[in-house]
Design a protein around this motif. Structure first.
Motif, PDB file in Angstrom:
ATOM      1  N   VAL A 292      45.260  26.130  75.574  1.00 52.64           N
ATOM      2  CA  VAL A 292      44.589  26.162  74.238  1.00 52.64           C
ATOM      3  C   VAL A 292      45.551  26.503  73.454  1.00 52.64           C
ATOM      4  O   VAL A 292      46.648  26.853  73.613  1.00 52.64           O
ATOM      5  CB  VAL A 292      43.294  27.281  74.606  1.00 52.64           C
ATOM      6  N   ALA A 293      44.994  26.351  71.873  1.00 56.07           N
ATOM      7  CA  ALA A 293      46.018  26.483  70.880  1.00 56.07           C
ATOM      8  C   ALA A 293      45.795  28.083  70.927  1.00 56.07           C
ATOM      9  O   ALA A 293      45.312  28.865  71.315  1.00 56.07           O
ATOM     10  CB  ALA A 293      45.368  26.009  69.749  1.00 56.07           C
ATOM     11  N   TYR A 294      47.301  28.618  69.994  1.00 55.00           N
ATOM     12  CA  TYR A 294      47.190  30.015  70.030  1.00 55.00           C
ATOM     13  C   TYR A 294      45.995  30.672  69.631  1.00 55.00           C
ATOM     14  O   TYR A 294      45.585  31.758  70.052  1.00 55.00           O
ATOM     15  CB  TYR A 294      48.385  30.153  69.329  1.00 55.00           C
TER      16      TYR A 294
ATOM     17  N   LYS B 196      39.270  33.444  73.920  1.00 56.36           N
ATOM     18  CA  LYS B 196      38.895  33.051  75.375  1.00 56.36           C
ATOM     19  C   LYS B 196      39.052  34.541  76.227  1.00 56.36           C
ATOM     20  O   LYS B 196      38.399  34.914  77.166  1.00 56.36           O
ATOM     21  CB  LYS B 196      39.719  31.984  75.963  1.00 56.36           C
ATOM     22  N   ILE B 197      40.217  35.102  75.916  1.00 55.42           N
ATOM     23  CA  ILE B 197      40.579  36.268  76.641  1.00 55.42           C
ATOM     24  C   ILE B 197      39.379  37.580  76.367  1.00 55.42           C
ATOM     25  O   ILE B 197      38.834  37.907  77.397  1.00 55.42           O
ATOM     26  CB  ILE B 197      41.946  36.978  76.164  1.00 55.42           C
TER      27      ILE B 197
ATOM     28  N   ALA C 182      44.191  30.533  85.192  1.00 58.33           N
ATOM     29  CA  ALA C 182      45.409  31.164  84.272  1.00 58.33           C
ATOM     30  C   ALA C 182      45.042  30.432  82.795  1.00 58.33           C
ATOM     31  O   ALA C 182      44.650  29.214  82.888  1.00 58.33           O
ATOM     32  CB  ALA C 182      46.681  30.702  84.840  1.00 58.33           C
ATOM     33  N   LEU C 183      45.576  31.140  81.895  1.00 64.74           N
ATOM     34  CA  LEU C 183      45.239  30.763  80.473  1.00 64.74           C
ATOM     35  C   LEU C 183      46.453  30.685  79.908  1.00 64.74           C
ATOM     36  O   LEU C 183      47.521  31.762  79.836  1.00 64.74           O
ATOM     37  CB  LEU C 183      44.259  31.665  79.638  1.00 64.74           C
ATOM     38  N   PHE C 184      47.188  29.619  79.308  1.00 65.95           N
ATOM     39  CA  PHE C 184      48.173  29.411  78.473  1.00 65.95           C
ATOM     40  C   PHE C 184      48.032  28.792  77.136  1.00 65.95           C
ATOM     41  O   PHE C 184      46.966  28.194  77.043  1.00 65.95           O
ATOM     42  CB  PHE C 184      49.111  28.430  79.410  1.00 65.95           C
ATOM     43  N   MET C 185      49.131  28.789  76.351  1.00 66.67           N
ATOM     44  CA  MET C 185      49.007  28.321  75.008  1.00 66.67           C
ATOM     45  C   MET C 185      49.602  26.873  74.674  1.00 66.67           C
ATOM     46  O   MET C 185      50.594  26.552  75.585  1.00 66.67           O
ATOM     47  CB  MET C 185      50.061  29.270  74.307  1.00 66.67           C
ATOM     48  N   LYS C 186      49.317  26.022  73.976  1.00 63.34           N
ATOM     49  CA  LYS C 186      49.729  24.606  73.918  1.00 63.34           C
ATOM     50  C   LYS C 186      50.749  24.722  72.883  1.00 63.34           C
ATOM     51  O   LYS C 186      51.747  23.964  73.219  1.00 63.34           O
ATOM     52  CB  LYS C 186      48.538  23.884  73.373  1.00 63.34           C
TER      53      LYS C 186
END
Lengths: 414, 294
Positions: free
Chosen positions: A63-65, A71-72, A30-34
């Protein structure tokens, strides 16, 4: 005998093949924002609770916004991530490019009446849902009441005219050199701020048919207004290199009286370990004009399943868990829930802060969406540069917005 | 005859892994990118899948944005390469002298080069910050500035700041090259010149500079090509802003591919960069050959 052994072997092989992978065997990425919204610690804690309950392992990446989209885009079709956090301006582009799964059936099975419209809009394109509403955020006006009272002003301004008068008074009294601060860097945050201000002047970037209306009278007036605050020395000229975190740090250092920012500023500006103005700031709805009482920008961020995910069912289960009422009530210090019913919850009021909940109940009524069109990112890139030219005094608002209108029409046609 | 064939087969076996790697990471991507620039593969376009011929190239070359990006790229390339070469040479000349602590200085000069670009970009961004940056603090204390300035928020200074940040990091590389070349010059030549009454400047012009010329050319070629392709420092420090004043061709390529999903336009832009870099390299190589012949 041999036959029996062979049959048993074939049967066991078929059974193995026919049995779906056990939940314990599945690992989701899963990929989230910092920055902004739920903190890394919050998401990690929610994820651990999900794994403990379901046995499904999840590898969250933060990761940063600015890193989210690249990345997506580079991994969505190959399934590098199963679950991604997307911005509300992306579903149109991602859906058209086939990067995320249509989850309309799943979303419509939820109690939609209990979910805020802004959060739902953040996942929708052409009547279909492409994600689970999760981060329910809008921008607010943050005011340093202590500095304001030093200029003899007790009331928080409800209109831009009043705010300008207050800013002048604060500046003239020598309390704060630049009372207003904005995130006007060449980035999406500039468009977010402009959306709020244009909306409060009665403007919008597209009409109800998604046709561009960038050079409308209201949008021109709003941009002129933004430029005038810089020209008059009321807005910090360093705003042109600032993103949200810079606005927060300027406000937290006591170098601004008025700042537009996301909900997360409330907790940070009142945290004594990172703010010298803890207890001085208040959160209020963004001021308005005679055209609109207030306006804010939809900053909702949905969770989406990538087209390349090999575990879409488990991914949906994970998304549902993260967006569940239980999780949203527990971790609402940095992001308010999507569920309307939770706003009466004592735990939510205590964790998020009564003041935040009260401001949100007003601000949610004035949400403006940025254009939900597939070409939005390209338009936004052009808008950022052109708006900065106006803020730098190198172009008039009318010139810039006329040019942008032409660009938008071309992009809509292509 | 049989032996020769066996040797050929053996040689082929040995070089096959290299061929596979070169094909996989260089040849195939080059061909694929070229095809992408001729066929519309933009996922959002209504003309997706259609053969576009040279139309992407024509539209890029006729757009004012492309030429503005090229101008900015050239400005950065020339300014940064010039700064690195000049400062690199000056520092190398200093470090070529013998004085106490020179060995220590030669060791620490490498530090900026060893710092990753991500760290370098973030470091300079913090130092140049308009609200709390140390550069502003120093310049204000020295009364060179009356108030804190937004160096990265002004189109007049943003590109120069990136040039400084990049040159600071990469100058040590030039120093190492020049120092190696300087140490290869026979000291007796200098002694003879000194005996003949040549001054420091004359010795530099008549001995040092000609001896360093090939190295200077190598540094310029290498750095120009690298600078033209620079992306990370722009991404970290300004993201092309303010008002596109630091948007270079490479950054536009990134925006087209990863923000706008215009993959064909990005491929075209990437090819145009490759062509320009190729031309620059050929020009430099010709100059170098001419120098060698002289």
């Amino acid at each position: 005998m041999k036959k029996a052994v062979l049959l048993a072997a074939v049967a066991s092989l078929m059974l193995t093949l026919a049995t779906p992978a056990m939940a314990e065997d599945v690992t989701l990425n899963a990929l989230f924002m910092k920055q902004a919204g739920y903190s890394e610690d919050d998401v990690t804690a929610m994820t651990e609770a999900f794994t403990a309950e379901t046995g499904i392992a999840v590898n969250p990446t933060f990761v940063a916004y600015e890193e989210l989209a690249p990345k997506i885009l580079t991994s969505a079709t190959s399934g590098g991530y199963d679950v991604i956090l997307g911005d509300c301006i992306w579903p149109a582009q991602f859906a058209k490019a086939g990067l995320v799964l249509d989850v309309t059936d799943k979303v419509e099975a939820l109690d939609l009446d209990d979910i805020y419209q802004g959060a739902l809009d953040a996942t929708r394109y052409e009547g279909k849902y492409y994600g689970m509403p999760w981060l329910n955020d809008v921008k607010y006006m943050f005011v340093n009441k202590e500095l304001l009272s030093q200029a003899g002003i007790d009331e928080v301004p409800a209109t831009w005219d009043a705010l300008i008068e207050d800013a002048k008074a604060v500046k003239e009294a020598g309390i704060c050199e630049y009372p207003i601060v904005g995130c006007y860097a060449q980035a999406e945050c500039l468009i977010c701020d402009y959306t709020c201000i244009a909306g409060s002047f009665g403007g919008a970037f597209v009409d109800e048919n998604n046709q561009p209306t960038l050079n409308s009278e209201e949008n021109v007036a709003a941009l002129d207004f933004m430029a005038s605050t810089l020209a008059d020395g009321l807005c910090n000229p360093k705003s042109l290199e600032m993103i949200e975190d810079d606005v927060l740090s300027t406000f937290a250092a006591g170098n601004a009286v008025f700042a537009i920012n996301w909900t997360y500023q409330y907790a940070s500006m009142n945290d004594e370990s990172q703010s010298s103005v803890a207890g001085q700031g208040v959160i209020t709805p963004i001021p308005g004009t005679d055209k609109a009482e207030s306006a804010t920008v939809n900053g909702g961020m949905p969770l989406m399943i990538t087209a390349g995910s090999t575990h879409p069912d488990e991914a949906w289960e994970y998304m549902l868990f993260l967006a569940s009422k239980e999780m949203q009530a527990k971790y609402c210090a940095n992001a308010l829930p999507i569920w309307k019913s939770l706003y009466e919850d004592a735990q939510v009021k205590e964790t998020a802060g009564e003041e935040v909940v009260a401001a949100s109940q007003i601000q949610f009524d004035y949400i403006v969406n940025r254009p939900m069109v597939p070409y939005y990112n390209e338009l936004s890139t052009s808008m950022q540069a052109e708006i900065q030219l106006v803020l730098l005094g190198q172009k008039t608002a009318q010139e810039a917005l006329d040019g942008l209108q032409e660009t938008a029409l071309k992009l809509a046609e292509s | 005859m049989l032996l020769k064939k066996a040797e050929e087969r053996y040689a082929l076996k040995l070089i096959t892994p290299s061929i596979v790697v070169v094909m996989g990471v260089i040849i195939i991507p080059i061909i694929t990118t070229f095809i992408y620039s001729l066929v519309n593969i933009d996922p959002l376009s209504s003309h997706r899948g259609e053969f576009a011929g040279l139309s992407f190239y024509i539209s890029a070359l006729t757009s004012s944005a492309f030429w503005a990006d090229l101008r900015r790229t050239l400005y950065f390339t020339i300014a940064s390469t010039a700064a690195e070469t000049v400062f690199g040479l000056l520092v190398a000349l200093l470090l070529n002298q013998s004085f106490p602590g020179v060995r220590f200085l030669r060791s620490i000069i490498i530090i900026p080069w060893a710092i990753p670009t991500v760290v370098n970009g973030s470091l300079w961004k913090l130092m140049l910050n308009g609200e709390y940056g140390v550069v502003n603090a120093i310049l204000t204390k020295l009364h060179l500035l009356s108030a804190y300035q937004s160096f990265l928020g002004s189109p007049k200074t943003a590109m120069m700041c990136i040039v400084i940040a990049d040159a600071w990091k990469m100058t040590p590389l030039a120093v190492i090259f020049f120092l190696a070349a300087l140490q290869g010059i026979n000291p007796t030549v200098y002694e003879a010149a000194r005996v003949d009454g040549a001054g420091a400047l004359q010795r530099f012009k008549a001995i040092t500079l000609p001896a360093l010329a090939p190295t200077i050319m190598v540094v310029i070629v290498m750095r120009t090509v690298e600078k033209f392709k620079a992306f990370d420092i722009f991404y970290l420090m300004t993201r092309g802003g303010p008002a596109n004043s630091t948007r270079t061709l490479m950054y536009t390529t990134y925006l087209q591919a990863f923000t706008n999903l215009n993959y064909s336009e990005a491929a075209t832009c990437a090819y145009l960069i490759a062509i320009i870099v190729g031309i620059l390299t050929l020009v430099y190589l010709r100059i170098m050959r001419r120098e060698e012949n002289i």
